[in-house]
Design a protein around this motif. Structure first.
Motif, PDB file in Angstrom:
ATOM      1  N   ALA A   1       0.868  -1.189   0.000  1.00 19.26           N
ATOM      2  CA  ALA A   1       0.000   0.000   0.000  1.00 19.26           C
ATOM      3  C   ALA A   1       0.895   1.226   0.000  1.00 19.26           C
ATOM      4  O   ALA A   1       1.937   1.259   0.669  1.00 19.26           O
ATOM      5  CB  ALA A   1      -0.918   0.010   1.216  1.00 19.26           C
ATOM      6  N   GLY A   2       0.503   2.260  -0.752  1.00 21.82           N
ATOM      7  CA  GLY A   2       1.259   3.503  -0.779  1.00 21.82           C
ATOM      8  C   GLY A   2       2.693   3.287  -1.227  1.00 21.82           C
ATOM      9  O   GLY A   2       2.987   2.502  -2.133  1.00 21.82           O
ATOM     10  N   ILE A   3       3.620   3.974  -0.559  1.00 20.52           N
ATOM     11  CA  ILE A   3       5.031   3.872  -0.915  1.00 20.52           C
ATOM     12  C   ILE A   3       5.613   2.517  -0.522  1.00 20.52           C
ATOM     13  O   ILE A   3       6.765   2.205  -0.858  1.00 20.52           O
ATOM     14  CB  ILE A   3       5.819   5.034  -0.275  1.00 20.52           C
ATOM     15  N   GLY A   4       4.823   1.681   0.133  1.00 19.40           N
ATOM     16  CA  GLY A   4       5.229   0.299   0.408  1.00 19.40           C
ATOM     17  C   GLY A   4       5.434  -0.514  -0.856  1.00 19.40           C
ATOM     18  O   GLY A   4       5.915  -1.656  -0.788  1.00 19.40           O
ATOM     19  N   CYS A   5       5.115   0.067  -2.008  1.00 17.39           N
ATOM     20  CA  CYS A   5       5.338  -0.633  -3.278  1.00 17.39           C
ATOM     21  C   CYS A   5       6.826  -0.782  -3.603  1.00 17.39           C
ATOM     22  O   CYS A   5       7.202  -1.642  -4.408  1.00 17.39           O
ATOM     23  CB  CYS A   5       4.645   0.104  -4.420  1.00 17.39           C
ATOM     24  N   THR A   6       7.693   0.038  -2.993  1.00 20.20           N
ATOM     25  CA  THR A   6       9.090   0.067  -3.436  1.00 20.20           C
ATOM     26  C   THR A   6       9.826  -1.265  -3.266  1.00 20.20           C
ATOM     27  O   THR A   6      10.481  -1.722  -4.207  1.00 20.20           O
ATOM     28  CB  THR A   6       9.855   1.215  -2.759  1.00 20.20           C
ATOM     29  N   PRO A   7       9.763  -1.932  -2.101  1.00 25.00           N
ATOM     30  CA  PRO A   7      10.460  -3.233  -2.040  1.00 25.00           C
ATOM     31  C   PRO A   7       9.825  -4.268  -2.950  1.00 25.00           C
ATOM     32  O   PRO A   7      10.512  -5.190  -3.420  1.00 25.00           O
ATOM     33  CB  PRO A   7      10.352  -3.624  -0.561  1.00 25.00           C
ATOM     34  N   MET A   8       8.518  -4.133  -3.216  1.00 26.10           N
ATOM     35  CA  MET A   8       7.859  -5.077  -4.120  1.00 26.10           C
ATOM     36  C   MET A   8       8.349  -4.891  -5.558  1.00 26.10           C
ATOM     37  O   MET A   8       8.530  -5.865  -6.295  1.00 26.10           O
ATOM     38  CB  MET A   8       6.344  -4.899  -4.046  1.00 26.10           C
ATOM     39  N   ILE A   9       8.594  -3.631  -5.944  1.00 27.34           N
ATOM     40  CA  ILE A   9       9.146  -3.372  -7.273  1.00 27.34           C
ATOM     41  C   ILE A   9      10.548  -3.980  -7.374  1.00 27.34           C
ATOM     42  O   ILE A   9      10.938  -4.536  -8.406  1.00 27.34           O
ATOM     43  CB  ILE A   9       9.180  -1.859  -7.555  1.00 27.34           C
ATOM     44  N   SER A  10      11.317  -3.888  -6.275  1.00 25.90           N
ATOM     45  CA  SER A  10      12.643  -4.507  -6.259  1.00 25.90           C
ATOM     46  C   SER A  10      12.536  -6.020  -6.452  1.00 25.90           C
ATOM     47  O   SER A  10      13.309  -6.616  -7.218  1.00 25.90           O
ATOM     48  CB  SER A  10      13.343  -4.184  -4.935  1.00 25.90           C
ATOM     49  N   MET A  11      11.589  -6.648  -5.769  1.00 26.98           N
ATOM     50  CA  MET A  11      11.408  -8.092  -5.911  1.00 26.98           C
ATOM     51  C   MET A  11      10.962  -8.446  -7.323  1.00 26.98           C
ATOM     52  O   MET A  11      11.465  -9.406  -7.929  1.00 26.98           O
ATOM     53  CB  MET A  11      10.402  -8.597  -4.882  1.00 26.98           C
ATOM     54  N   TYR A  50       4.644 -11.427   1.065  1.00 26.71           N
ATOM     55  CA  TYR A  50       5.445 -10.300   1.529  1.00 26.71           C
ATOM     56  C   TYR A  50       4.539  -9.077   1.570  1.00 26.71           C
ATOM     57  O   TYR A  50       3.871  -8.755   0.572  1.00 26.71           O
ATOM     58  CB  TYR A  50       6.629 -10.050   0.593  1.00 26.71           C
ATOM     59  N   LEU A  51       4.535  -8.411   2.722  1.00 24.62           N
ATOM     60  CA  LEU A  51       3.653  -7.268   2.924  1.00 24.62           C
ATOM     61  C   LEU A  51       4.471  -6.020   3.223  1.00 24.62           C
ATOM     62  O   LEU A  51       5.469  -6.088   3.941  1.00 24.62           O
ATOM     63  CB  LEU A  51       2.693  -7.508   4.102  1.00 24.62           C
ATOM     64  N   CYS A  52       4.029  -4.865   2.712  1.00 26.46           N
ATOM     65  CA  CYS A  52       4.687  -3.617   3.051  1.00 26.46           C
ATOM     66  C   CYS A  52       3.684  -2.476   2.919  1.00 26.46           C
ATOM     67  O   CYS A  52       2.992  -2.363   1.898  1.00 26.46           O
ATOM     68  CB  CYS A  52       5.893  -3.356   2.161  1.00 26.46           C
ATOM     69  N   GLY A  53       3.623  -1.647   3.947  1.00 26.67           N
ATOM     70  CA  GLY A  53       2.708  -0.514   3.931  1.00 26.67           C
ATOM     71  C   GLY A  53       2.498   0.009   5.337  1.00 26.67           C
ATOM     72  O   GLY A  53       3.183  -0.406   6.279  1.00 26.67           O
ATOM     73  N   PRO A  54       1.540   0.906   5.519  1.00 24.72           N
ATOM     74  CA  PRO A  54       1.244   1.425   6.857  1.00 24.72           C
ATOM     75  C   PRO A  54       0.805   0.300   7.793  1.00 24.72           C
ATOM     76  O   PRO A  54       0.244  -0.714   7.357  1.00 24.72           O
ATOM     77  CB  PRO A  54       0.101   2.418   6.603  1.00 24.72           C
ATOM     78  N   LEU A  55       1.045   0.491   9.083  1.00 22.12           N
ATOM     79  CA  LEU A  55       0.771  -0.566  10.049  1.00 22.12           C
ATOM     80  C   LEU A  55      -0.682  -1.045  10.038  1.00 22.12           C
ATOM     81  O   LEU A  55      -0.918  -2.264  10.062  1.00 22.12           O
ATOM     82  CB  LEU A  55       1.171  -0.102  11.456  1.00 22.12           C
ATOM     83  N   PRO A  56      -1.704  -0.176   9.985  1.00 19.40           N
ATOM     84  CA  PRO A  56      -3.083  -0.689   9.927  1.00 19.40           C
ATOM     85  C   PRO A  56      -3.319  -1.571   8.699  1.00 19.40           C
ATOM     86  O   PRO A  56      -4.032  -2.579   8.777  1.00 19.40           O
ATOM     87  CB  PRO A  56      -3.934   0.588   9.871  1.00 19.40           C
TER      88      PRO A  56
END
Length: 390
Positions: free
Chosen positions: A265-275, A351-357
């Protein structure tokens, strides 16, 4: 393993310490920064200190470690220790700083709990602290050795060789000034970036690597209401030099051949783009499912990268949710992410990345869908307020 006497004392006093740990953490940082103002200026995140997030993270990690020692005395909480060790290694934390922390932390415990802190209680909690500190120092030394750097000597000068704006994010491409090779990294890792500010401080932030292997490191910065991202967006141009630490982080793409689920979610996309970049660069035949949530198309960073990388993979799909769709990119779905609407295969690693909620919601959905907890990995930007929790 704690001594039997210390374990009894910690068990008896854990409720009192846990109940006051937030206040203890606040007093600790006040004492630490009074004695060592340079740490707040050049090491600790001033924003997280101001909003209390760092105090909460410290409090949670100490309480979680003590609880884990009591419940599983022969099995230290490896996930928590690994997460902290990678962060410390990326910042260049040195062994002597653990003694500084111990002195001010125990002064804070004594001030908050008063006469309840007998010599016996102090000795027992000191044992807890040094069990945790010794484990972290060993892990950090190993990480430094693997990276071929001396303890604490993590900073290198990198020149900005590319600056790619995309809405409210900028992707920086950097290379070592001295011409040395780009350090090895794993998809999903981050780098620490030391940024000089107008008041003379050199604040550090971590940014996920947002590209695969190449002749430059690539990280993406979203402009938020913060001094460091503003400085990077408005005052760092091609040709400028930044101090950057080695790639770090333990939430990385595994080397298996099973299906992969990337949820962001949001800028949490960055590590996913790396993967995704790594999977595309290696012509991976793995089944890959990318799920992303954002407010609108306008705020969705690296959308073009997502589409291009998914298209390169033979067995990959993307599912995008926008809360309020607008603009040129199509919205697959509107509203919040509902993972039950996605066909999630057996044996998937998530693999998850984003705001805590968002992380809590996505993890709960995956658990309800039968994905084992051990197969769900998460990365959260900023202090980890989830450490030690199921």
């Amino acid at each position: 393993m704690l001594s039997e006497k210390s374990a009894e004392t910690v068990r008896a006093t854990l409720p009192a310490v846990s109940g006051s740990i937030g206040e203890i953490a606040s007093v600790f940082y006040e004492k630490l920064f009074t004695a060592h103002p340079e740490l707040l200026r050049d090491l600790f995140n001033r924003g997280n200190q101001a909003n209390g997030a760092q105090q909460q993270a410290l409090a949670g990690s100490i309480a979680a470690f003590a609880s884990a020692l009591l419940e599983h005395p022969d099995t230290p909480p490896e996930t928590m220790l690994s997460r902290i060790a990678h962060k410390h290694a990326s910042l260049g934390i040195t062994c002597d700083q653990y003694s500084i922390v111990q002195a001010h932390l125990f002064a804070a415990i004594g001030e908050v709990l008063g006469s309840a802190v007998t010599d016996e209680v102090a000795a027992a909690w000191s044992e807890v602290y040094w069990r945790m500190a010794d484990a972290l120092m060993a892990k950090e030394a190993r990480l430094h050795a693997e990276a071929g750097i001396a303890d604490g000597d993590v900073w290198r000068d990198y020149r900005v060789v590319g600056r790619l704006p995309d809405g409210d994010v900028v992707t920086f491409q950097v290379r070592p000034v001295d011409g040395s090779p780009i350090p090895a990294s794993r998809p999903g890792q981050y780098v620490s970036v030391q940024v000089p500010l107008p008041d003379g401080a050199r604040q550090i932030r971590q940014y996920s690597l947002s590209g695969g292997p190449g002749d430059a490191l690539r990280f993406t910065v979203k402009k938020v209401d913060g001094e460091v991202s503003t400085q990077l967006h408005e005052h760092v141009a091609e040709g400028d030099v930044l101090r950057i630490g080695p790639p770090s982080g333990d939430v990385t793409l595994d080397d298996g051949d099973g299906p992969v689920l990337l949820v962001s979610a949001g800028i949490g996309c960055t590590p996913m783009i790396s993967m995704l970049s790594h999977l595309a660069a290696t012509d991976s035949p793995r089944q890959v499912i990318a799920v992303h949530a954002d407010r609108t198309q306008r705020t969705h960073a690296l959308r073009a990268d997502l589409d291009q990388l998914v298209a390169k993979l033979p067995d990959a799909t993307a599912h995008v949710w926008y809360e309020a769709p607008e603009g040129r990119w199509p919205a697959d779905r509107t509203g919040l992410v509902d993972l039950s609407a996605v066909d999630i295969p057996e044996g998937v690693t998530a693999y998850l990345c984003g705001p805590l909620p968002f992380l809590r919601s996505a993890r709960a959905q995956l658990r309800a869908l039968g994905v084992p907890a051990a197969d769900i990995h998460y990365e959260v930007f900023g202090p980890d307020l989830w450490l030690g929790r199921d």
